[in-house]
Design a protein around this motif. Structure first.
Motif, short mmCIF file in Angstrom:
data_model
loop_
_atom_site.label_atom_id
_atom_site.label_comp_id
_atom_site.label_asym_id
_atom_site.label_seq_id
_atom_site.Cartn_x
_atom_site.Cartn_y
_atom_site.Cartn_z
N ILE A 111 0.93 -1.31 -0.09
CA ILE A 111 -0.12 0.20 0.12
C ILE A 111 1.05 1.23 -0.05
O ILE A 111 0.42 2.49 -0.64
N LEU A 112 2.17 1.37 0.61
CA LEU A 112 2.88 2.28 0.63
C LEU A 112 3.24 2.97 -0.68
O LEU A 112 3.69 4.14 -0.94
N GLN A 113 3.12 2.05 -1.77
CA GLN A 113 3.19 2.62 -3.21
C GLN A 113 2.03 3.47 -3.73
O GLN A 113 2.13 3.75 -4.87
N ASP A 114 0.81 3.26 -3.01
CA ASP A 114 -0.39 3.82 -3.37
C ASP A 114 -0.22 5.42 -3.22
O ASP A 114 -0.51 5.81 -2.28
N ASP A 115 0.07 6.21 -4.25
CA ASP A 115 0.19 7.67 -4.09
C ASP A 115 -1.08 8.12 -3.56
O ASP A 115 -1.22 9.28 -3.12
N PHE A 116 -2.18 7.57 -4.24
CA PHE A 116 -3.49 8.38 -4.09
C PHE A 116 -3.90 8.13 -2.80
O PHE A 116 -4.45 9.01 -2.25
N ALA A 117 -3.72 7.13 -2.07
CA ALA A 117 -4.01 7.06 -0.57
C ALA A 117 -3.28 8.05 0.17
O ALA A 117 -3.90 8.84 1.21
N ARG A 118 -2.10 8.28 0.12
CA ARG A 118 -1.16 9.21 0.92
C ARG A 118 -1.76 10.63 0.61
O ARG A 118 -1.79 11.40 1.44
N ARG A 119 -2.03 10.80 -0.74
CA ARG A 119 -2.36 12.34 -1.01
C ARG A 119 -3.83 12.47 -0.38
O ARG A 119 -4.15 13.61 -0.02
N LEU A 120 -4.77 11.48 -0.33
CA LEU A 120 -5.99 11.58 0.17
C LEU A 120 -6.19 11.84 1.75
O LEU A 120 -6.54 12.81 2.07
N LEU A 121 -5.15 11.06 2.17
CA LEU A 121 -5.15 11.41 3.77
C LEU A 121 -4.49 12.73 4.16
O LEU A 121 -4.96 13.45 4.95
N ALA A 122 -3.52 13.12 3.31
CA ALA A 122 -2.80 14.41 3.65
C ALA A 122 -3.73 15.69 3.47
O ALA A 122 -3.53 16.65 3.78
N SER A 123 -4.76 15.36 2.40
CA SER A 123 -5.42 16.43 2.08
C SER A 123 -6.81 16.60 2.60
O SER A 123 -7.82 17.58 2.67
N LEU A 124 -7.09 15.74 3.58
CA LEU A 124 -8.34 15.76 4.42
C LEU A 124 -8.44 17.16 5.04
O LEU A 124 -7.52 17.53 5.87
N PRO A 125 -9.41 17.87 5.36
CA PRO A 125 -9.55 19.05 5.83
C PRO A 125 -9.60 19.17 7.60
O PRO A 125 -9.98 20.05 8.04
N VAL A 126 -9.57 17.97 8.04
CA VAL A 126 -9.65 17.73 9.32
C VAL A 126 -8.14 17.29 10.05
O VAL A 126 -7.47 16.60 9.26
#
Length: 347
Positions: free
Chosen positions: A51-66
């Motif tokens: 999963i570490l290779q999944d850039d989408f997941a990383r960006r999704l969590l980082a961009s959450l507004p909370v």
């Protein structure tokens, strides 16, 4: 490896993208779609590494507004925080990368909150949540208030919380507004002194707990109505503010000054008798009488009268105030611009 190291990879991918299959199953309407799935504490290390290779997941969590964070309860490290928390605290990178221990981020007076959260979660069933409020240190050195909810992320073999995950929001502005309302509820808006309600509460406490002498001085501005009638309410407000300032600068740190309403003020003088407090009150009277006010090229000065009383064993708040008021009445009867003691009732 510490008990919390594996959590860092897992929490990074709480929300992960499951790619659609290259050989779509046409019998399943969802088989050709990308879907989201949860990566929890039981995710195998090999899967987490993938999963570490999944850039989408990383960006999704980082961009959450909370704001999201993970706290290791074993090492006391803040082992994860997302971009929202970093930005709210003014860091270029995650605070976890710059501050090793959570205690360095939390206000000293609020560190007990973390232990209380732990204790609540320790006794809670799986999935239970607890609310929290505490201050975190901003990158500029100031303290910001945060409120949120936390739950256990992982437990050890004995069922004790190993780490917790939480979401939070900056409530500093709400706290400041709350503090302002609290301040306004107990202070006079014109002079900044305590108001009647707050002063009476303070007086009640002192009477109930003090074993030393207490003197109470009531005072008001002489012929104040004439000031308003002759020069206007703006001039009256200026006189009231000036009187409050003279009192503030001439009392001791432990004395309590208040505006009871209109042109009536008071000073609570703990630790001194009325006769001992008279020297200080005379200084206030003398300094205020020398002040000169100017309104539209007209100059005027005003004076004030003062009455001081001693606390007597068994006195109520109302009786104490009445004694000082009787002394004030006597000061006015003596010609105003005077300081009168209740016991002696001589000018």
């Amino acid at each position: 490896m510490s008990p919390c190291e594996s959590d860092v990879k897992q929490i990074d991918y709480l929300i992960v993208l499951k790619k659609k299959s290259k050989t779509a199953d046409t019998s399943n309407a969802d088989s050709g779609r990308d879907t989201l799935e949860i990566c929890g504490p039981d995710t195998p290390a090999a899967q987490a590494d993938a999963i570490l290779q999944d850039d989408f997941a990383r960006r999704l969590l980082a961009s959450l507004p909370v704001s999201i964070f993970v706290l290791c309860l074993v090492s006391r490290d803040l082992i994860y925080s997302n971009r929202a928390l970093s930005e709210e605290l003014g860091y270029d990178h995650a605070p976890a990368a710059q501050v090793d221990e959570i205690e360095a981020l939390i206000h000293p007076d609020d560190r007990e909150s973390i232990y209380l959260v732990e204790q609540v979660l320790e006794r809670s069933e799986a999935g239970a949540r607890t609310n929290f409020e505490f201050r975190l240190r901003h990158a500029d050195g100031t303290w910001r208030w945060f409120a949120g909810v936390a739950t256990v992320f992982e437990r050890d073999a004995y069922g004790h919380p190993n780490s917790l995950v939480g979401v939070s929001a900056d409530i500093t502005n709400a706290k400041l507004a709350e503090e302002e309302l609290r301040y306004d509820a107990g202070h006079d808006s014109l002079t900044g002194l305590l108001n009647r309600r707050r002063f009476v509460a303070e007086l009640s406490t002192r009477i109930a707990t003090s074993v030393s002498p207490i003197a109470l001085c009531l005072c008001d501005i002489d012929h104040f109505k004439s000031v308003n009638d002759s020069y206007g309410h703006a001039a009256g407000d200026e006189a009231l503010s000036a009187f409050a300032q003279v009192m503030r600068t001439n009392v001791r740190r432990e004395d309590i000054v208040a505006r009871l309403g209109g042109d009536e003020f008071c000073v609570l003088v703990p630790g001194l008798s009325a006769s001992d407090a008279k020297t200080m009150i005379e200084r206030i009277r003398h300094e205020f009488s020398r002040k000169e006010f100017a309104i539209e090229n007209e100059h005027f000065s005003v004076t004030a009268s003062f009455g001081i009383a001693d606390i007597v064993s068994g006195m109520t708040v109302a009786q104490f105030l009445q004694s000082a008021d009787d002394a004030l009445y006597h000061a006015k009867a003596c010609g105003r611009n005077e300081v009168s003691l209740f016991a002696a009732q001589i000018c």
